[in-house]
Each structure stands twice: as structure tokens, then as C-alpha cells.
Write a protein that holds these residues in place. Structure first.
Motif, PDB file in Angstrom:
ATOM      1  N   TYR A   7      60.283  20.857  -1.082  1.00  0.00           N
ATOM      2  CA  TYR A   7      59.360  21.982  -0.987  1.00  0.00           C
ATOM      3  C   TYR A   7      58.060  21.642  -0.260  1.00  0.00           C
ATOM      4  N   TYR A   8      57.441  22.717   0.253  1.00  0.00           N
ATOM      5  CA  TYR A   8      56.150  22.632   0.934  1.00  0.00           C
ATOM      6  C   TYR A   8      55.224  23.703   0.367  1.00  0.00           C
TER       7      TYR A   8
ATOM      8  N   GLU B  72      74.160  34.410  -0.027  1.00  0.00           N
ATOM      9  CA  GLU B  72      74.823  33.672  -1.101  1.00  0.00           C
ATOM     10  C   GLU B  72      75.135  34.619  -2.249  1.00  0.00           C
ATOM     11  N   GLY B  73      76.408  34.982  -2.355  1.00  0.00           N
ATOM     12  CA  GLY B  73      76.837  35.862  -3.443  1.00  0.00           C
ATOM     13  C   GLY B  73      76.039  37.149  -3.471  1.00  0.00           C
ATOM     14  N   ASP B  74      75.543  37.500  -4.671  1.00  0.00           N
ATOM     15  CA  ASP B  74      74.790  38.735  -4.857  1.00  0.00           C
ATOM     16  C   ASP B  74      73.289  38.568  -4.634  1.00  0.00           C
ATOM     17  N   LEU B  75      72.852  37.364  -4.247  1.00  0.00           N
ATOM     18  CA  LEU B  75      71.427  37.117  -4.025  1.00  0.00           C
ATOM     19  C   LEU B  75      70.975  37.763  -2.714  1.00  0.00           C
ATOM     20  N   ALA B  76      69.692  38.074  -2.634  1.00  0.00           N
ATOM     21  CA  ALA B  76      69.141  38.620  -1.396  1.00  0.00           C
ATOM     22  C   ALA B  76      69.273  37.576  -0.285  1.00  0.00           C
ATOM     23  N   PRO B  77      69.596  37.999   0.941  1.00  0.00           N
ATOM     24  CA  PRO B  77      69.686  37.041   2.052  1.00  0.00           C
ATOM     25  C   PRO B  77      68.353  36.333   2.274  1.00  0.00           C
ATOM     26  N   VAL B  78      68.422  35.091   2.746  1.00  0.00           N
ATOM     27  CA  VAL B  78      67.241  34.280   3.012  1.00  0.00           C
ATOM     28  C   VAL B  78      67.223  33.929   4.500  1.00  0.00           C
ATOM     29  N   ILE B  79      66.058  34.100   5.126  1.00  0.00           N
ATOM     30  CA  ILE B  79      65.900  33.767   6.539  1.00  0.00           C
ATOM     31  C   ILE B  79      65.391  32.330   6.645  1.00  0.00           C
ATOM     32  N   TYR B  80      66.047  31.545   7.483  1.00  0.00           N
ATOM     33  CA  TYR B  80      65.661  30.158   7.747  1.00  0.00           C
ATOM     34  C   TYR B  80      65.138  30.064   9.174  1.00  0.00           C
ATOM     35  N   PHE B  81      63.963  29.435   9.311  1.00  0.00           N
ATOM     36  CA  PHE B  81      63.306  29.245  10.602  1.00  0.00           C
ATOM     37  C   PHE B  81      63.483  27.805  11.054  1.00  0.00           C
ATOM     38  N   PRO B  82      63.790  27.566  12.335  1.00  0.00           N
ATOM     39  CA  PRO B  82      63.791  26.185  12.823  1.00  0.00           C
ATOM     40  C   PRO B  82      62.407  25.572  12.614  1.00  0.00           C
ATOM     41  N   ARG B  83      62.356  24.353  12.114  1.00  0.00           N
ATOM     42  CA  ARG B  83      61.051  23.691  11.910  1.00  0.00           C
ATOM     43  C   ARG B  83      60.255  23.621  13.202  1.00  0.00           C
ATOM     44  N   SER B  84      60.953  23.487  14.314  1.00  0.00           N
ATOM     45  CA  SER B  84      60.263  23.381  15.611  1.00  0.00           C
ATOM     46  C   SER B  84      59.510  24.659  15.972  1.00  0.00           C
ATOM     47  N   ASP B  85      59.802  25.780  15.300  1.00  0.00           N
ATOM     48  CA  ASP B  85      59.119  27.047  15.565  1.00  0.00           C
ATOM     49  C   ASP B  85      58.055  27.368  14.512  1.00  0.00           C
ATOM     50  N   ILE B  86      57.763  26.418  13.629  1.00  0.00           N
ATOM     51  CA  ILE B  86      56.778  26.606  12.562  1.00  0.00           C
ATOM     52  C   ILE B  86      55.567  25.713  12.832  1.00  0.00           C
ATOM     53  N   ALA B  87      54.376  26.255  12.592  1.00  0.00           N
ATOM     54  CA  ALA B  87      53.139  25.470  12.717  1.00  0.00           C
ATOM     55  C   ALA B  87      53.039  24.596  11.461  1.00  0.00           C
ATOM     56  N   MET B  88      53.613  23.401  11.539  1.00  0.00           N
ATOM     57  CA  MET B  88      53.712  22.518  10.377  1.00  0.00           C
ATOM     58  C   MET B  88      52.348  22.059   9.871  1.00  0.00           C
ATOM     59  N   ALA B  89      51.282  22.230  10.648  1.00  0.00           N
ATOM     60  CA  ALA B  89      49.936  21.868  10.194  1.00  0.00           C
ATOM     61  C   ALA B  89      49.518  22.702   8.985  1.00  0.00           C
ATOM     62  N   PHE B  90      50.140  23.871   8.787  1.00  0.00           N
ATOM     63  CA  PHE B  90      49.836  24.728   7.646  1.00  0.00           C
ATOM     64  C   PHE B  90      50.628  24.342   6.396  1.00  0.00           C
ATOM     65  N   LEU B  91      51.576  23.429   6.532  1.00  0.00           N
ATOM     66  CA  LEU B  91      52.447  23.079   5.410  1.00  0.00           C
ATOM     67  C   LEU B  91      52.193  21.651   4.946  1.00  0.00           C
ATOM     68  N   GLU B  92      52.248  21.481   3.642  1.00  0.00           N
ATOM     69  CA  GLU B  92      52.092  20.150   3.052  1.00  0.00           C
ATOM     70  C   GLU B  92      53.239  19.930   2.070  1.00  0.00           C
ATOM     71  N   ARG B  93      53.973  18.859   2.297  1.00  0.00           N
ATOM     72  CA  ARG B  93      55.129  18.575   1.443  1.00  0.00           C
ATOM     73  C   ARG B  93      54.664  18.261   0.021  1.00  0.00           C
ATOM     74  N   THR B  94      55.400  18.762  -0.963  1.00  0.00           N
ATOM     75  CA  THR B  94      55.072  18.523  -2.366  1.00  0.00           C
ATOM     76  C   THR B  94      56.128  17.605  -2.978  1.00  0.00           C
ATOM     77  N   ASP B  95      55.953  17.292  -4.253  1.00  0.00           N
ATOM     78  CA  ASP B  95      56.915  16.444  -4.959  1.00  0.00           C
ATOM     79  C   ASP B  95      58.094  17.234  -5.519  1.00  0.00           C
ATOM     80  N   LYS B  96      58.035  18.558  -5.437  1.00  0.00           N
ATOM     81  CA  LYS B  96      59.088  19.387  -6.032  1.00  0.00           C
ATOM     82  C   LYS B  96      60.394  19.249  -5.263  1.00  0.00           C
ATOM     83  N   THR B  97      61.484  19.104  -5.998  1.00  0.00           N
ATOM     84  CA  THR B  97      62.839  19.152  -5.440  1.00  0.00           C
ATOM     85  C   THR B  97      63.707  19.947  -6.394  1.00  0.00           C
ATOM     86  N   THR B  98      64.717  20.577  -5.855  1.00  0.00           N
ATOM     87  CA  THR B  98      65.730  21.245  -6.663  1.00  0.00           C
ATOM     88  C   THR B  98      67.087  20.887  -6.079  1.00  0.00           C
ATOM     89  N   HIS B  99      68.120  21.077  -6.873  1.00  0.00           N
ATOM     90  CA  HIS B  99      69.468  20.749  -6.413  1.00  0.00           C
ATOM     91  C   HIS B  99      70.366  21.976  -6.527  1.00  0.00           C
TER      92      HIS B  99
END
Length: 114
Positions: free
Chosen positions: A70-71, A34-61
Motif C-alpha cells: 500500500y501507498y 472480481e466476482g460481484d465486487l465493483a470493478p477496479v481501475i489499475y493505472f500503470p505506475r509510469s503514468d502516476i506522479a509517484m512523488a505524491f505517494l509514500e509506501r506504507t508498511d501495510k500489506t494484504t494477501h
């Protein structure tokens, strides 16, 4: 899609680790540039051990990508607040990142190609 955003499948195997734990490994990573920002790697959720993640109330737009949710990463040795995010309903043109997670690299969260 916004002209300054590019999403592409990246070659190789990618991993994300935190607190000594491997949170995920994938051969299906996406890179969002995105523009001049550093590239960001996105992982399919199906390849992540979701037991280590807990959804938070934070959102951004983002006017180009939509609303991010966010997690926190929770391992035996650490908690990293709001260290991962996802777009449950990405904006038009950004559908490729739906059902994917991105992680904020830090001293205790690493994203790397192996």
C-alpha cells in the motif's frame, strides 16, 4: 487465472485526483473485475506522479492476486493513508497488473474516465 477474475484494457483516458492534484492520467488503464465486487481501475505506475505517494508498511494477501503493498497519498492539502495499492509480484495469471496501481475512491480520491 481465477475463473471469477477478469482483467481487460479499458478504452479512453482515465485520471486519478486527490487533494486538488492530478496524480495521474493514462490511456493504458486496466479494469479488474472480481466476482460481484465493483470493478477496479489499475493505472500503470509510469503514468502516476509517484512523488505524491509514500509506501506504507501495510500489506494484504489475496489467494488469487497475491500480496498487495500500500501507498498513502500525500498532497499539499491532505494525507490519505493506504489509499493506493499494488501487486509487486502478482500470482500466476495476474501478471497484467504488475507495475500498476489501484486507488480506493473516496470523497477526496476520484478515479474517472475523461
Amino acid at each position: 487465472m481465477a475463473d471469477h477474475i477478469r482483467i481487460r484494457k479499458v478504452p479512453g483516458i482515465w485520471t486519478v485526483r486527490s487533494g486538488g492534484a492530478v496524480l495521474g492520467e493514462t490511456a493504458n488503464a486496466l479494469e479488474l473485475s472480481e466476482g460481484d465486487l465493483a470493478p477496479v481501475i489499475y493505472f500503470p505506475r509510469s503514468d502516476i506522479a509517484m512523488a505524491f505517494l509514500e509506501r506504507t508498511d501495510k500489506t494484504t494477501h489475496c489467494p488469487h492476486k497475491g500480496d498487495a503493498h500500500y501507498y498513502s497519498i500525500i498532497t499539499k492539502s491532505s494525507v490519505h493513508e493506504n489509499a493506493a495499492w499494488t501487486y509487486d509480484a502478482p500470482a500466476e495469471g495476474m501478471e497484467a497488473i504488475k507495475d500498476h496501481l489501484a486507488f480506493a475512491p473516496s470523497e477526496s480520491v476520484t478515479v474517472e474516465q475523461i
